[in-house]
Write an enzyme that holds these catalytic residues in place. Structure first.
Site, short mmCIF file in Angstrom:
data_model
loop_
_atom_site.label_atom_id
_atom_site.label_comp_id
_atom_site.label_asym_id
_atom_site.label_seq_id
_atom_site.Cartn_x
_atom_site.Cartn_y
_atom_site.Cartn_z
N THR A 78 0.69 -1.18 0.08
CA THR A 78 -0.09 0.02 -0.60
C THR A 78 0.83 1.43 0.22
OG1 THR A 78 -2.15 -1.45 1.13
CG2 THR A 78 -1.78 1.19 1.44
N LEU A 165 -6.62 3.39 7.33
CA LEU A 165 -5.82 2.98 7.89
C LEU A 165 -6.83 3.53 9.19
CD1 LEU A 165 -4.29 0.94 9.25
CD2 LEU A 165 -2.23 3.02 8.94
N ALA A 243 3.14 3.78 11.57
CA ALA A 243 2.60 4.36 9.63
C ALA A 243 4.16 4.32 9.27
CB ALA A 243 2.89 5.81 9.99
N ARG A 244 5.14 5.37 9.51
CA ARG A 244 6.72 5.18 8.63
C ARG A 244 7.89 5.59 9.49
NH1 ARG A 244 4.47 1.70 6.00
NH2 ARG A 244 5.01 1.59 3.76
N ASP A 268 6.19 -0.34 15.47
CA ASP A 268 6.19 -1.27 14.07
C ASP A 268 7.26 -0.99 12.99
OD1 ASP A 268 5.59 -3.67 13.11
OD2 ASP A 268 5.17 -2.83 11.43
N GLU A 273 15.67 0.82 8.05
CA GLU A 273 15.25 -0.19 8.19
C GLU A 273 15.73 -1.37 6.78
OE1 GLU A 273 10.77 -0.62 7.76
OE2 GLU A 273 10.58 0.34 9.30
N HIS A 295 8.49 -4.48 11.66
CA HIS A 295 7.79 -3.95 10.45
C HIS A 295 6.65 -4.71 9.32
CE1 HIS A 295 7.21 -0.94 6.93
NE2 HIS A 295 6.45 -1.11 7.36
N ALA A 297 3.62 -5.51 10.84
CA ALA A 297 2.14 -5.06 11.77
C ALA A 297 0.84 -5.65 11.02
CB ALA A 297 1.83 -3.46 11.60
N TRP A 298 1.63 -5.37 9.06
CA TRP A 298 0.92 -5.64 8.12
C TRP A 298 0.76 -7.36 8.33
CZ3 TRP A 298 3.14 -9.13 4.11
CH2 TRP A 298 4.94 -9.18 3.97
#
Length: 334
Positions: A78, A165, A243-244, A268, A273, A295, A297-298
């Site tokens: 996304t 979201l 988010a990021r 997350d 990264e 990272h 969470a998805w």
């Protein structure tokens, strides 16, 4: 959309995240389990590609210049803040993505973060499993240094970012009985210019006992939450970032936790990264009351099924000449 009529060469830069769907149209396929971001591997592997599939590995303007056959970048995700949309447009490269694929999983992760942080679940698990402090002290209530933990009914949730979201997180927070849910307007918006249903950015920071960050990362949101913002918050506040990395300044957050400006945080994402102790000040031993996931969470069955279907639909539509989920349109250049 393949103007030459030849069989397109599809190159997938990273199959490590999930299995790729089968495409019904004729094509040549090359895939790599992982590709090192910001490295010569990217352009080397895309040298003969007509279509590139990537998730988090950026394809830079220099990579585009080195890959003249490239006409489509399909982002199997996304979020696509790394995409240089102008560079793609100027070079006639279309970009599609997989919108909304991870909304259920990430919103649920945000809710899990809330309970983990407010209830000190990770900390208490580690203490109970690795020490005899419970036996020695008789109770571990003292680990709640900010006093009695608030229950859902006593919380004021502030949400920064109100796309799909943010709306889903709002629904979940209301469903578990949060006392109040506030939707922040953009930082710097005058009181007279607030959108209906929004609360000013600064007021959300002051009132929220739980701050959930779920906005895109772009130049306007880098360091959106820095030292000044953290100092505005309540002592019992929790900061949650799904988010990021880079939206919350990591040095400032580490300081806020160490000096107890806020109660706890959960994230997350990290600025760099993949991340570790050598790349993030948040992961130092002396940063307390922090829950971190890498990272993921998805990551859920529903997300993977949705990603595969959205990618397949996007690729099939592109080849049929009526592309969908278009983020950069190159058709006027053809």
């Amino acid at each position: 959309m393949n103007s030459t009529g030849s069989t397109p060469h599809i190159v997938c830069l990273e199959t490590c995240h999930c299995d790729m769907p089968a495409f019904s149209f004729p094509h040549k396929w090359t895939s790599y389990y992982q590709t090192t971001p910001a490295s010569p591997e990217v352009s080397s592997r895309l040298q003969t590609a007509d279509i590139a599939i990537t998730t988090v590995v950026p394809i830079t303007p220099a990579d585009l210049d080195a890959c003249p056959n490239l006409k489509l970048v399909a982002v199997m995700a996304t979020g696509m803040e790394w995409v240089d949309k102008q560079a793609c447009k100027e070079r006639g490269v279309m970009v599609i993505n997989c919108p909304g694929s991870n909304i259920p999983a990430v919103s649920e992760h945000a809710l899990a973060f809330y309970f983990a942080a407010r209830k000190r679940i990770v900390e208490l698990t580690n203490i109970t499993r690795t020490t005899d402090l419970w036996i020695e002290k008789g109770t571990l209530r003292s680990r709640f240094t900010e006093g009695f933990p608030l229950g859902c009914a006593g919380e004021c949730v502030g949400i920064i970012g109100y796309g799909m979201l943010g709306k889903r997180i709002e629904t979940l927070m209301q469903a578990v009985g949060m006392g109040e849910v506030l939707i922040a307007d953009r930082k710097g918006v005058a009181e007279s210019d607030k959108r209906p249903g929004r609360t000013s950015f600064e007021e959300v920071l002051r009132r929220a006992s739980v701050l959930v960050i779920c906005c895109p990362r772009d130049p306007s949101t880098l360091d959106l939450i820095d030292e000044a913002e953290l100092r505005l918050m309540r002592k019992e506040a929790i900061v949650i970032n799904v988010a990021r990395g880079g939206i919350v300044n990591e040095d400032a957050l580490a300081k806020a936790l160490k000096e107890t400006w806020i109660a706890s945080a959960a994230t997350d994402v990290l600025t760099i990264e993949p991340g570790g102790r050598s790349t993030s000040p948040l992961l130092a031993d002396d940063v307390p009351n922090l829950t971190v996931t890498p990272h993921l969470a998805w990551y859920a069955e529903q997300t993977l099924i949705r990603l595969q279907q959205l990618l397949k639909d996007g690729m099939e539509a592109y080849m049929a000449g009526h592309p969908i989920h278009v983020q950069v349109d190159n058709r006027e250049l053809q």
